[in-house]
Write a protein that holds these residues in place. Structure first.
Motif, PDB file in Angstrom:
ATOM      1  N   PRO A  72       0.758  -1.166   0.047  1.00 24.31           N
ATOM      2  CA  PRO A  72       0.002  -0.084   0.090  1.00 24.31           C
ATOM      3  C   PRO A  72       0.927   1.241   0.099  1.00 24.31           C
ATOM      4  CG  PRO A  72      -0.202  -0.966   2.238  1.00 24.31           C
ATOM      5  CD  PRO A  72       0.761  -1.975   1.249  1.00 24.31           C
ATOM      6  N   ALA A  73       2.074   1.166   0.615  1.00 20.42           N
ATOM      7  CA  ALA A  73       3.138   2.263   0.577  1.00 20.42           C
ATOM      8  C   ALA A  73       3.343   2.758  -1.040  1.00 20.42           C
ATOM      9  CB  ALA A  73       4.055   2.188   1.547  1.00 20.42           C
ATOM     10  N   ARG A  74       3.342   1.814  -1.812  1.00 20.01           N
ATOM     11  CA  ARG A  74       3.825   2.080  -3.373  1.00 20.01           C
ATOM     12  C   ARG A  74       2.538   2.271  -4.257  1.00 20.01           C
ATOM     13  NH1 ARG A  74       6.147  -2.693  -5.583  1.00 20.01           N
ATOM     14  NH2 ARG A  74       6.620  -1.315  -7.121  1.00 20.01           N
ATOM     15  N   SER A  75       1.294   2.092  -3.459  1.00 17.08           N
ATOM     16  CA  SER A  75       0.210   1.997  -4.353  1.00 17.08           C
ATOM     17  C   SER A  75      -0.434   3.398  -4.557  1.00 17.08           C
ATOM     18  CB  SER A  75      -0.688   1.121  -3.961  1.00 17.08           C
ATOM     19  OG  SER A  75      -1.353   1.457  -2.568  1.00 17.08           O
ATOM     20  N   VAL A  76      -1.155   3.847  -3.829  1.00 19.57           N
ATOM     21  CA  VAL A  76      -2.298   5.128  -3.883  1.00 19.57           C
ATOM     22  C   VAL A  76      -1.429   6.329  -3.740  1.00 19.57           C
ATOM     23  CG1 VAL A  76      -4.135   6.037  -2.889  1.00 19.57           C
ATOM     24  CG2 VAL A  76      -3.888   3.784  -2.543  1.00 19.57           C
ATOM     25  N   ARG A  77      -1.644   7.131  -4.988  1.00 16.33           N
ATOM     26  CA  ARG A  77      -1.125   8.546  -4.903  1.00 16.33           C
ATOM     27  C   ARG A  77      -2.261   9.522  -5.120  1.00 16.33           C
ATOM     28  NH1 ARG A  77       2.188   6.306  -3.495  1.00 16.33           N
ATOM     29  NH2 ARG A  77       4.546   5.766  -4.062  1.00 16.33           N
ATOM     30  N   TYR A  78      -3.511   9.079  -5.564  1.00 10.55           N
ATOM     31  CA  TYR A  78      -4.463  10.137  -5.767  1.00 10.55           C
ATOM     32  C   TYR A  78      -5.659   9.245  -5.052  1.00 10.55           C
ATOM     33  CZ  TYR A  78      -2.359  12.823  -9.639  1.00 10.55           C
ATOM     34  OH  TYR A  78      -1.651  13.514 -10.344  1.00 10.55           O
ATOM     35  N   ILE A  79      -6.389   9.710  -3.972  1.00 13.02           N
ATOM     36  CA  ILE A  79      -7.453   9.181  -3.427  1.00 13.02           C
ATOM     37  C   ILE A  79      -8.657   9.972  -3.117  1.00 13.02           C
ATOM     38  CG2 ILE A  79      -6.555   9.305  -0.983  1.00 13.02           C
ATOM     39  CD1 ILE A  79      -7.878   6.722  -0.738  1.00 13.02           C
ATOM     40  N   VAL A  80      -9.890   9.474  -3.588  1.00  8.73           N
ATOM     41  CA  VAL A  80     -11.193  10.380  -3.161  1.00  8.73           C
ATOM     42  C   VAL A  80     -11.971   9.407  -2.286  1.00  8.73           C
ATOM     43  CG1 VAL A  80     -12.038  10.068  -5.378  1.00  8.73           C
ATOM     44  CG2 VAL A  80     -12.995  11.773  -3.843  1.00  8.73           C
ATOM     45  N   PRO A 101       1.178   5.932   2.922  1.00  5.64           N
ATOM     46  CA  PRO A 101       1.776   7.231   3.347  1.00  5.64           C
ATOM     47  C   PRO A 101       2.298   7.855   1.994  1.00  5.64           C
ATOM     48  CG  PRO A 101       3.168   5.242   3.738  1.00  5.64           C
ATOM     49  CD  PRO A 101       1.873   4.732   3.596  1.00  5.64           C
ATOM     50  N   GLY A 102       2.224   7.310   0.680  1.00  3.72           N
ATOM     51  CA  GLY A 102       2.604   7.784  -0.365  1.00  3.72           C
ATOM     52  C   GLY A 102       1.445   8.774  -0.995  1.00  3.72           C
ATOM     53  N   ILE A 103       0.500   8.825  -0.387  1.00  2.00           N
ATOM     54  CA  ILE A 103      -0.869   9.624  -0.912  1.00  2.00           C
ATOM     55  C   ILE A 103      -0.305  11.083  -0.942  1.00  2.00           C
ATOM     56  CG2 ILE A 103      -2.997  10.658  -0.477  1.00  2.00           C
ATOM     57  CD1 ILE A 103      -3.783   8.133   0.883  1.00  2.00           C
ATOM     58  N   ALA A 120      -5.915  11.718  10.312  1.00  2.00           N
ATOM     59  CA  ALA A 120      -5.325  11.109   9.146  1.00  2.00           C
ATOM     60  C   ALA A 120      -4.196  11.831   8.554  1.00  2.00           C
ATOM     61  CB  ALA A 120      -6.298  10.471   8.333  1.00  2.00           C
ATOM     62  N   LEU A 121      -4.623  13.122   8.367  1.00  2.00           N
ATOM     63  CA  LEU A 121      -3.948  14.208   7.427  1.00  2.00           C
ATOM     64  C   LEU A 121      -2.466  14.231   7.986  1.00  2.00           C
ATOM     65  CD1 LEU A 121      -6.272  16.832   6.394  1.00  2.00           C
ATOM     66  CD2 LEU A 121      -5.458  15.053   5.196  1.00  2.00           C
ATOM     67  N   ARG A 122      -2.392  14.394   9.529  1.00  2.00           N
ATOM     68  CA  ARG A 122      -1.069  14.545   9.892  1.00  2.00           C
ATOM     69  C   ARG A 122      -0.090  13.458   9.754  1.00  2.00           C
ATOM     70  NH1 ARG A 122      -4.126  16.491  14.273  1.00  2.00           N
ATOM     71  NH2 ARG A 122      -3.682  14.492  15.607  1.00  2.00           N
ATOM     72  N   GLY A 123      -0.774  12.322   9.456  1.00  2.00           N
ATOM     73  CA  GLY A 123      -0.046  11.058   8.898  1.00  2.00           C
ATOM     74  C   GLY A 123       0.332  10.645   7.616  1.00  2.00           C
ATOM     75  N   LEU A 124       0.256  11.727   6.712  1.00  2.00           N
ATOM     76  CA  LEU A 124       0.550  11.621   5.452  1.00  2.00           C
ATOM     77  C   LEU A 124       1.667  12.571   5.227  1.00  2.00           C
ATOM     78  CD1 LEU A 124      -3.078  11.686   3.837  1.00  2.00           C
ATOM     79  CD2 LEU A 124      -1.762   9.780   4.195  1.00  2.00           C
TER      80      LEU A 124
END
Length: 309
Positions: A72-80, A101-103, A120-124
């Motif tokens: 998952p760290a390598r996967s999502v870059r854009y998420i809605v 964390p790659g978002i 959640a935002l503070r952990g990105l």
């Protein structure tokens, strides 16, 4: 697939580039070889429309909970987080964001809001582009809100108006691009802001902003701004964009998928042209970022909510 003839690092780069440029080929690439599957499977979820019950979301949740953390760290870059009923359980949304964390680009609707979003935002660590309704965060703690947004460079506020917005913008250390919208009345006409000097006040106070982008489905000129733009500051840019739920998020996804030009890049080009011109910029109602070319994305849930976002 036979043993590779290229260095592994180069081969990986080739397959990842192919998957990135041509996402439709990923299913075929997955069955090429085990090593190719490891490289390209995360690309399936580079852009994620998160809605419980959809095939992509359910497959992603299974992978999230069964594969090693690096997947998952390598996967999502854009998420809605797409609007749906019933509401998304907060613990599920938090789990997704904590493990990805790659978002870089994050958008959310009323399905995932409140204090948990701030946590959640503070952990990105890589988050740069954020789209949400600030009033939906349910936070009276300004320090908490600022710490959650401190990495954001591009912020799109879905709220039509927020009384203390200038105070917030001044406290975001990396913010360079800010967008808000002109709301529409029941007839589809733009509604004047409570403070007619809001745009001018934002730009005069927030010198660190490079672009102030105002989106509207219909031109507010002649009706609200009969004499042209409300300020001569060249950083103010208007853009035709659908402010309804389906149209707005379809546009967001079209940019994420590379089907349409990034609205921020288009706005930057307008500002640059104004500032580099031989003559002082004269505000003109016709200076707009035009409507997107991509068609609406299919399959969007149309929420029966009083506020569309």
């Amino acid at each position: 697939m036979r043993d590779p003839r290229l260095p592994p690092e180069l081969e990986q780069q080739i397959f990842e580039t192919a998957a990135l440029l041509h996402p439709g080929t990923i299913p075929a690439l997955l069955v090429t070889a085990r090593r190719v599957q490891e490289w390209t499977e995360p690309m399936l979820y580079r852009v994620l429309r998160f809605k419980l019950g959809t095939p992509q979301t359910e497959a992603f949740l299974h992978a999230l909970r069964t594969k090693p953390p690096h997947f998952p760290a390598r996967s999502v870059r854009y998420i809605v987080f797409e609007a749906h009923m019933p509401m998304l359980p907060p613990e599920v949304g938090l789990e997704v964001l904590q493990k990805c964390p790659g978002i870089v680009h994050f958008g959310t609707t009323k399905s995932f809001t409140g204090r948990v979003v701030l946590d959640a935002l503070r952990g990105l660590p890589n988050l740069r582009v954020l789209t949400l309704g600030l009033s939906s965060l349910d936070s009276d703690n300004s320090e908490l809100l600022v710490s959650a947004l401190e990495r954001v460079t591009h912020l799109t506020m879905l709220d039509s108006y927020r009384a203390n917005i200038i105070e917030l913008l001044l406290r975001l250390p990396r913010l360079t691009h800010f967008a808000m919208k002109h709301s529409m009345d029941h007839s589809g006409s733009p509604v004047p802001l409570p403070d007619p000097n809001l745009f001018a006040n934002i730009l005069s106070s927030c010198r660190h902003l490079q672009v102030l982008l105002i989106t509207s489905a219909k031109s507010p000129f002649l009706v609200i701004y009969p004499h042209g733009a409300p300020t001569t500051d060249p950083r103010l840019v208007f853009a035709f964009r659908d402010v309804g739920y389906v149209g707005f998020w379809s546009g967001w996804l079209a940019i994420a998928y590379g089907q349409d030009e990034d609205i921020w890049v288009l706005a930057e080009a307008i500002v640059k042209a104004r500032m580099s011109g031989d003559k002082p910029w004269q505000p003109m109602a016709s200076e707009w970022v035009d409507r997107p070319k991509a068609s609406p994305q299919p399959g969007f849930f149309r929420p029966n909510l009083h506020q569309i976002h």
